[in-house]
Design an enzyme around this catalytic site. Structure first.
Site, PDB file in Angstrom:
ATOM      1  N   ASN A  69       0.842  -1.196   0.000  1.00 35.49           N
ATOM      2  CA  ASN A  69       0.000   0.000   0.000  1.00 35.49           C
ATOM      3  C   ASN A  69       0.870   1.236   0.000  1.00 35.49           C
ATOM      4  OD1 ASN A  69      -0.388   1.906   2.546  1.00 35.49           O
ATOM      5  ND2 ASN A  69       0.183  -0.119   3.318  1.00 35.49           N
ATOM      6  N   GLY A  72      -0.139   6.815   2.080  1.00 36.82           N
ATOM      7  CA  GLY A  72       0.478   8.102   2.397  1.00 36.82           C
ATOM      8  C   GLY A  72      -0.236   8.825   3.509  1.00 36.82           C
ATOM      9  N   CYS A 129       6.413   5.085   8.752  1.00 37.05           N
ATOM     10  CA  CYS A 129       5.636   4.969   7.528  1.00 37.05           C
ATOM     11  C   CYS A 129       6.545   5.118   6.307  1.00 37.05           C
ATOM     12  CB  CYS A 129       4.536   6.022   7.444  1.00 37.05           C
ATOM     13  SG  CYS A 129       3.606   5.817   5.916  1.00 37.05           S
ATOM     14  N   THR A 192       5.109  -1.686   7.829  1.00 40.64           N
ATOM     15  CA  THR A 192       5.256  -2.404   6.561  1.00 40.64           C
ATOM     16  C   THR A 192       6.695  -2.389   6.049  1.00 40.64           C
ATOM     17  OG1 THR A 192       4.637  -0.403   5.414  1.00 40.64           O
ATOM     18  CG2 THR A 192       2.883  -1.980   5.851  1.00 40.64           C
ATOM     19  N   GLY A 264      -3.948  -6.757  11.299  1.00 44.73           N
ATOM     20  CA  GLY A 264      -3.950  -5.717  10.275  1.00 44.73           C
ATOM     21  C   GLY A 264      -4.587  -6.154   8.979  1.00 44.73           C
TER      22      GLY A 264
END
Ligand SMILES: Cc1cc2nc3c(=O)[nH]c(=O)nc-3n(C[C@H](O)[C@H](O)[C@H](O)COP(=O)(O)OP(=O)(O)OC[C@H]3O[C@@H](n4cnc5c(N)ncnc54)[C@H](O)[C@@H]3O)c2cc1C
Ligand SMILES: Cc1cc2nc3c(=O)[nH]c(=O)nc-3n(C[C@H](O)[C@H](O)[C@H](O)COP(=O)(O)O)c2cc1C
Lengths: 299, 272
Positions: A69, A72, A129, A192, A264
């Site tokens: 993914n 953002g 992130c 991730t 998740g």
């Protein structure tokens, strides 16, 4: 009856199952399927001090046993969260963990400060992130920066602070120790793993953003390894995540040293995933005559 | 309310070479689904986790059945096409908002390729709600082998105009030039298309929807368009399937699976 309760930095969760930030929105979207009262905690999508627009689509690509993914961190900002989502969450008998993101130390601190007077049980600092040009992961890849941002946020946070770590590092224990040293009350991992997919017919990356974060069952062995390594070098509790789909997966993280677990991407494959994971943990304990969750330990 | 249902496959067979018709049993979805909403079908595959979104093509509340028409385009639809009758599917739905029909008389429906199936349920529901509605369906396909559901649409009483890119069936060209052509020439000699439809409903590739939006603006007709984007959860949680919109309060990414898939053509930022 088995005792499932766990303690994360003085906050008592009735069971160890929470949701992974960004995969469960603020709970509403899954309330048709899951009794939110049954969850130990709900961890909400990352919020920032001002609204963020996120990246252009396509933002998702399915991969073998997982997905990439590049959202953002689109979010309506902390004010909108407090006005629109928090009242909904407060109706339920579950703990609320708010995930916060920022581009700079100040932005993280401001978000934490804004939430300090709200009915939020724990804060989770997303310094991992991979989908931001500025901030985000940079803080999670450099022990000095991690230390500094945690220190800064701790000055303003009234709730205990969980620091969410990135797997995109050579040695996760360095960052974990830096965060603990700076006052983190707990850690969560993994976020991730940076990845990429190319469409061979169009000869272009599938994601608009080119790269994205890999999650789902495909990342579980990496996550278990990182939880195991981290648990051996810090004293603060760990919330483990990365590919958890079943009770057995969750138990694997608990055995690796996690105190609690987050579900998740599995929610996308099965809207009942959180409940299934919780029931699976209970079954495992019953079957193995384990009375207390904290007795789930490596042999 | 969205539910996760276990639905038994009653039929799963090809309509054309690579387009399949799937009929499954779900009283809940057959009763509650609105035209333009979609179902998320999970594949029982360890490697493919995400639900595949498909619009409701037809529902029969009495029989408790749902019809989906899908094209085999990749790994997931390939697996789906191999599922036998009698197998139980996990299906999520009804998802999304659906079309809004408010008793307009002169209706134009525009479909492109695999955007056509959900429009059949729309035509059927419109006829149920208002038997006086005059529906003109314009459906564009690549070639004659891809043309689907023409007689289904005709059964609703709608007038159907087909275009194909290669001219192998109907008008040669895209649907927008077909509409403009029909407006001018009325080739079938039947009832003339009203110069001003009161409402346009469309579903298809984005380039087509953009052209529909342009046509709607030119003719000052309100249009509802059903958008497609790569989807994750299907319930509005992951914020992946976004499209850029502007509802008057500035530009923002809205979720196709939850705010949509149906948007007012005016709200979509077509160059976004
Ligand atoms: C609201 C909505 C309604 C739809 N209705 C229909 C329908 O009635 N009939 C039909 O044939 N098709 C429909 N589609 C497109 C259909 O969902 C895709 O063709 C299908 O998901 C492809 O899956 P795959 O595994 O075969 O392809 P792959 O390319 O292998 O899929 C990989 C991933 O990309 C996603 N994906 C691939 N193509 C699309 C696409 N065009 N749109 C969204 N996600 C995509 C898949 O869901 C999967 O997660 C619809 C799409 C949306 C968003
Ligand atoms: C669509 C999506 C959005 C996410 N958004 C966030 C986020 O806002 N903040 C965050 O800390 N992690 C975010 N994550 C990471 C997850 O919380 C989790 O750490 C990661 O996906 C690994 O767990 P999983 O394999 O169970 O999904 C997101 C993951 C996905 C798939």
């Amino acid at each position: 009856m088995v005792d499932l309760s766990v303690d994360i930095a003085g906050v008592k969760l009735k069971n160890p199952v929470t949701t992974a930030s960004g995969t469960f929105a603020s709970g509403k979207e899954y309330a048709d399927f899951v009794d939110l009262n049954k969850l130990g905690a709900i961890t909400v999508k990352g919020v920032s001090i001002t609204p963020w627009q996120g990246n252009p689509p396509p933002r998702i690509a399915e991969t073998y046993g997982g997905l990439l993914n590049s959202v953002g961190l689109q979010n309506p900002g902390v004010e909108a969260f407090i006005k629109e989502d928090l009242p909904f969450l407060k109706q339920f008998d579950t703990k609320i963990i708010v995930n916060i993101c920022g581009h700079t130390e100040e932005e993280y601190a401001e978000a934490a400060q804004r939430l300090s007077t709200e009915a939020v049980d724990l804060l989770e600092l997303n310094i991992s992130c991979p989908n931001l040009k500025k901030g985000g992961i940079a803080f999670g890849q450099n022990p000095k920066m991690a230390h500094a941002v945690v220190r800064e946020v701790k000055k303003y946070a009234k709730q205990p602070l969980i620091v969410k770590l990135s797997p995109n590092v050579t040695d996760i224990t360095e960052i974990a120790k830096a965060a603990e040293d700076a006052g983190a009350d707990a850690l969560s991992l993994i976020n991730t793993i940076l990845g990429m997919q190319i469409d061979i017919n169009r000869r272009r990356p599938v994601l608009y953003n080119v790269t994205g974060g890999l999650s789902g069952p495909a990342v579980k062995p990496v996550a278990v390894r990182m939880v195991y390594q981290t648990a051996r070098c810090v004293k603060i509790p760990i919330i483990g995540m990365g590919g958890i789909c079943s009770g057995g997966d969750a138990v694997e993280f608990l055995l690796a040293g996690a105190t609690a677990v987050a579900v998740g991407s599995a929610n996308f494959a099965n809207p009942n995933a959180t409940t299934d994971v919780l029931n699976g943990i209970c079954e495992y304990m019953q079957k193995n005559s384990i009375a207390k969750l904290s007795d789930i330990k490596l042999a | 309310m969205k539910k996760l249902v276990n639905a038994q496959i009653l039929k799963n067979a090809p309509l054309t070479r690579d387009i399949y018709e799937l009929i499954f049993k779900s009283e809940y979805l057959a009763e509650t689904a609105k035209a333009g909403q979609f179902a998320g079908i999970y594949l029982e595959s360890e490697s493919k986790l995400l639900p595949r979104p498909f619009g409701f093509c037809q529902t029969d509340a009495k029989a408790g059945t749902v019809r989906i028409v899908y094209r085999v385009v990749g790994g997931g639809t390939k697996i789906l096409s191999q599922y036998p009758e009698g197998k139980t599917l996990r299906v999520l739905g009804p998802c999304g908002n659906g079309f809004t029909y408010s008793a307009q008389k002169r209706v134009v429906i525009i479909g492109g390729g695999m955007g056509t199936p959900p429009l059949l349920k729309l035509a059927q529901d419109i006829k149920k709600a208002n038997s006086n509605a005059e529906i003109n369906v314009f459906s564009g396909f690549q070639n004659a082998q891809q043309v689907i559901l023409k007689s289904d649409f005709e059964k609703t009483g709608a007038k159907v105009y087909i275009s194909t890119d290669d001219g192998s069936q109907g008008y040669m060209g895209n649907v927008i030039s077909l509409i403009k052509n029909v407006l001018r020439h009325n080739p079938d000699g039947g009832s003339a298309l009203p110069q001003s439809p009161e409402i346009i409903f469309a579903c298809g590739p984005k380039v087509m929807l953009k052209a529909v939006s342009g046509y709607a603006d030119e003719t000052a007709t309100p249009a509802q368009v059903s958008m497609e984007e790569r989807m994750g959860c299907g319930v509005g949680a992951c914020i992946c399937c976004v499209t850029k919109t502007n509802d008057g309060n500035g530009e923002a990414y809205k979720k196709v699976c939850a705010h949509g898939p149906v948007f007012s053509s005016k709200e979509v930022v077509w160059n976004g």
